[in-house]
Design an enzyme around this catalytic site. Structure first.
Site, PDB file in Angstrom:
ATOM      1  N   ASP A 174      41.717  40.753  49.583  1.00  0.00           N
ATOM      2  CA  ASP A 174      41.370  42.273  49.201  1.00  0.00           C
ATOM      3  C   ASP A 174      40.067  41.048  48.181  1.00  0.00           C
ATOM      4  O   ASP A 174      39.728  40.726  47.699  1.00  0.00           O
ATOM      5  CB  ASP A 174      41.740  42.684  48.268  1.00  0.00           C
ATOM      6  N   ASP A 177      37.537  36.020  45.716  1.00  0.00           N
ATOM      7  CA  ASP A 177      36.870  36.565  44.517  1.00  0.00           C
ATOM      8  C   ASP A 177      37.408  36.399  42.816  1.00  0.00           C
ATOM      9  O   ASP A 177      36.724  37.159  41.948  1.00  0.00           O
ATOM     10  CB  ASP A 177      36.243  38.178  45.377  1.00  0.00           C
ATOM     11  N   ASP A 209      41.354  34.480  50.189  1.00  0.00           N
ATOM     12  CA  ASP A 209      41.706  35.404  49.710  1.00  0.00           C
ATOM     13  C   ASP A 209      41.691  36.939  50.623  1.00  0.00           C
ATOM     14  O   ASP A 209      40.787  36.736  51.572  1.00  0.00           O
ATOM     15  CB  ASP A 209      41.087  36.069  48.073  1.00  0.00           C
TER      16      ASP A 209
END
Length: 235
Positions: free
Chosen positions: A16, A173, A14
Site C-alpha cells: 500500500d 513509503d 511495500d
C-alpha cells in the site's frame, strides 16, 4: 539457506502506497464509518496520509477513539468488514509500476512484496488486481515473528527469491520500510509519492534514494540494478 555466492538481484516492494494506490478505498470506508456515527466527512487527504499506518490508525483518526477500548476493537473489525466489501474495486498499481515490472521480467530480475497487511486482505487485493508478472514472494505479518520495521520479512523474501539482502533493493513509503531495508542491508528507495503523514520528514529516514513520483521509480530501480550488476562483475 541461500548460497552465499548467489549473485542474483531482487527488488522488493511495500504494498500500500508503494506498489498499489489503495487510498481511495480507505477514504471511502472511513467516510462510511464516520457516517454510521453521525459524523460529517473529513478531509480525504488526511485519510490518505494515514493509510500506511493500518486499520487501527484509521479508526483512531476517523472516530477519535483510543486504542484498547472494547468500542475501538468493535469499530476496527467494522472497518475491516467494510474494506473487504470494496477491496480491489478502485485500487490500482501506481502509474509506471506495470512498465517497471515488465522491465524486471525482461532483465530476469525477481520481485516480491513485504507488507504489514494481513494475508487474507493481501491475497484478496492481489487476486483482484492480477498483477503480471506476478510476484515471486509475498510476505505478510502471519509469515514472521516480527513485522516491519524488523527486517525478518525482507530476509524471508530473499530466501524465497533465492537472493541475498545485500543484493536486493527495497522500495517503501514509510519510515518503517526504510528502517527494515537498512537493517537488512539492502539498498533502500523511499517512495515519496506514497502515504506520507503531514508531520513526517522522509529526509530523516536515511534512504539511499528518494523518488518523488511513481513514474520516476523505474529509472531509479534500473539504475541501481545496473550499478549492482557492475559491482558483482568486479568481484
Amino acid at each position: 539457506m541461500n548460497n552465499p555466492n548467489n549473485h542474483s538481484i531482487a527488488v522488493i516492494f511495500d504494498l500500500d502506497g508503494t506498489l498499489v494506490d489503495t487510498a481511495a478505498e480507505f477514504v471511502l470506508i472511513v467516510q462510511t464509518l464516520r457516517a454510521e456515527h453521525g459524523l460529517p466527512p473529513m478531509d480525504a487527504q488526511r485519510i490518505r496520509a494515514s493509510v500506511s499506518n493500518g486499520a487501527r490508525s484509521l479508526v483512531a483518526l476517523g472516530l477519535k477513539l483510543e486504542e484498547g477500548s472494547e468500542e475501538f476493537e468493535k469499530q476496527r473489525l467494522r472497518l475491516l468488514d467494510l474494506y473487504s466489501e470494496v477491496i480491489g474495486t478502485v485500487a490500482r498499481p501506481y502509474e509506471g509500476i506495470s512498465e517497471l515490472l515488465e522491465e524486471l521480467e525482461t532483465m530476469g530480475i525477481a520481485w516480491g512484496i513485504a507488507t504489514n497487511k494481513p494475508r487474507y486482505l493481501t491475497e484478496a487485493l492481489l487476486q483482484h488486481l492480477a498483477i503480471e508478472p506476478a510476484p515471486g514472494s509475498v510476505v505478510c505479518p502471519e509469515d514472521v515473528k516480527a513485522r516491519k520495521p524488523d527486517p525478518e520479512s525482507l530476509f524471508r523474501n530473499c530466501h524465497e527469491l533465492n537472493t541475498q539482502p545485500q543484493q536486493s533493493i527495497f522500495v517503501g513509503d514509510h519510515m518503517r520500510d526504510i528502517e527494515a531495508g537498512r537493517r537488512a542491508g539492502m539498498h533502500t528507495i523511499a517512495a515519496l509519492y506514497g502515504y506520507i503523514e503531514p508531520d513526517d520528514d522522509p529526509q530523516t529516514w536515511g534512504a539511499n534514494t528518494y523518488v518523488e513520483r511513481s513514474t520516476q521509480l523505474k529509472d531509479a530501480v534500473i539504475e541501481q540494478i545496473s550499478r549492482q550488476r557492475s559491482e558483482i562483475q568486479d568481484l
